[in-house]
Scaffold this active site. Structure first.
Site, mmCIF file in Angstrom:
data_model
loop_
_atom_site.group_PDB
_atom_site.id
_atom_site.type_symbol
_atom_site.label_atom_id
_atom_site.label_comp_id
_atom_site.label_asym_id
_atom_site.label_seq_id
_atom_site.Cartn_x
_atom_site.Cartn_y
_atom_site.Cartn_z
ATOM 1 N N ASP A 1 0.841 -1.187 0.000
ATOM 2 C CA ASP A 1 0.000 0.000 0.000
ATOM 3 C C ASP A 1 0.882 1.246 0.000
ATOM 4 O O ASP A 1 2.016 1.230 0.490
ATOM 5 C CB ASP A 1 -0.888 0.035 1.249
ATOM 6 C CG ASP A 1 -1.887 -1.099 1.295
ATOM 7 O OD1 ASP A 1 -2.177 -1.694 0.241
ATOM 8 O OD2 ASP A 1 -2.376 -1.398 2.408
ATOM 9 N N LYS A 2 0.348 2.338 -0.501
ATOM 10 C CA LYS A 2 1.114 3.588 -0.581
ATOM 11 C C LYS A 2 1.761 3.948 0.746
ATOM 12 O O LYS A 2 2.934 4.338 0.792
ATOM 13 C CB LYS A 2 0.211 4.738 -1.041
ATOM 14 C CG LYS A 2 0.896 6.105 -1.049
ATOM 15 C CD LYS A 2 -0.042 7.203 -1.496
ATOM 16 C CE LYS A 2 -1.121 7.506 -0.468
ATOM 17 N NZ LYS A 2 -0.553 8.229 0.728
#
Length: 222
Positions: free
Chosen positions: A68-69
């Site tokens: 995930d970012k």
């Protein structure tokens, strides 16, 4: 995962631009910082990513696993299609071993535990996910307490046995202990306690295409 921004503001970190922890003729292991997308998003504003940065130097590099970012830690990219197929199949067949560090809200009472809760996308709150006992896909996570902190918070080691989107984040919320700084699954004091998601992919074990067992570890930045 590429469209997971809660708002249109995207200011990915520039230093270090790319952090390579290992490279050979088949693969690259990288330490992704929090705040950088693994792959580009559809919006041109989201073009900057770990993959696009690496491909400037290694045009044939392909992403094998994504984070995930806002999750930091180990990401693998292949340098040829044979290596990509050999390693990607290990993720698909769940023969890799992954270990994460997280700091969660509240004091976790037990020392160890296992979560077995199926997950699905939340249709009313995309790209968020939720526990869904009827239509969800199997998702399992083992956890172990490393340290109880005074915030109150607890430092955990997490071992995902499956690889669902946002699995660790949703499972921790379901446990009643959301990860600090999680803009999707925490609120109030748990959200405000950190200016980043306190989740880090610390260790990854897999088999190299040449048959060697490999282990990569990156230090947790929090």
């Amino acid at each position: 995962m590429t469209s997971e921004l809660a708002n249109p503001v995207y200011n990915p970190p520039m230093e270090p631009y790319v952090s390579i922890i290992y490279r050979d003729e088949d693969l690259i292991a990288l330490d992704k910082p929090s705040g950088l997308l693994s792959v580009p998003g559809r919006d041109p504003v989201l073009a900057d990513s770990l993959a696009s940065r690496v491909q400037k130097q290694f045009p044939k590099a392909l992403m094998i696993n994504r984070l995930d970012k806002d999750t930091s830690g180990i990401v693998l990219m292949s340098l040829n299609r044979k290596a990509h197929a050999a390693i990607a199949s290990q993720f698909e067949n769940r023969t890799t071993e992954k270990s994460y560090i997280a700091v969660v809200w509240g004091t976790v009472a037990d020392d160890d535990g296992h979560i077995d809760l199926p997950l699905a996308i939340d249709p009313d709150n995309k790209p968020r996910h939720r526990v869904d006992h009827e239509g969800g896909k199997s998702a399992q996570t083992d956890w172990h307490v490393l340290e109880r902190l005074p915030l109150p918070a607890t430092r955990l080691r997490l071992h995902p046995l499956t690889g669902r989107t946002h699995q660790l984040r949703v499972h921790m919320k379901a446990l009643g202990h959301p990860i600090l700084g999680d803009e999707f699954y925490a609120d109030g004091e748990a959200l405000a306690a950190s200016d980043r998601l306190l989740l880090h992919a610390e260790e990854l074990r897999f088999r190299h295409p040449d048959g060697r067992d490999m282990t990569f570890t990156t230090p947790c930045p929090f």
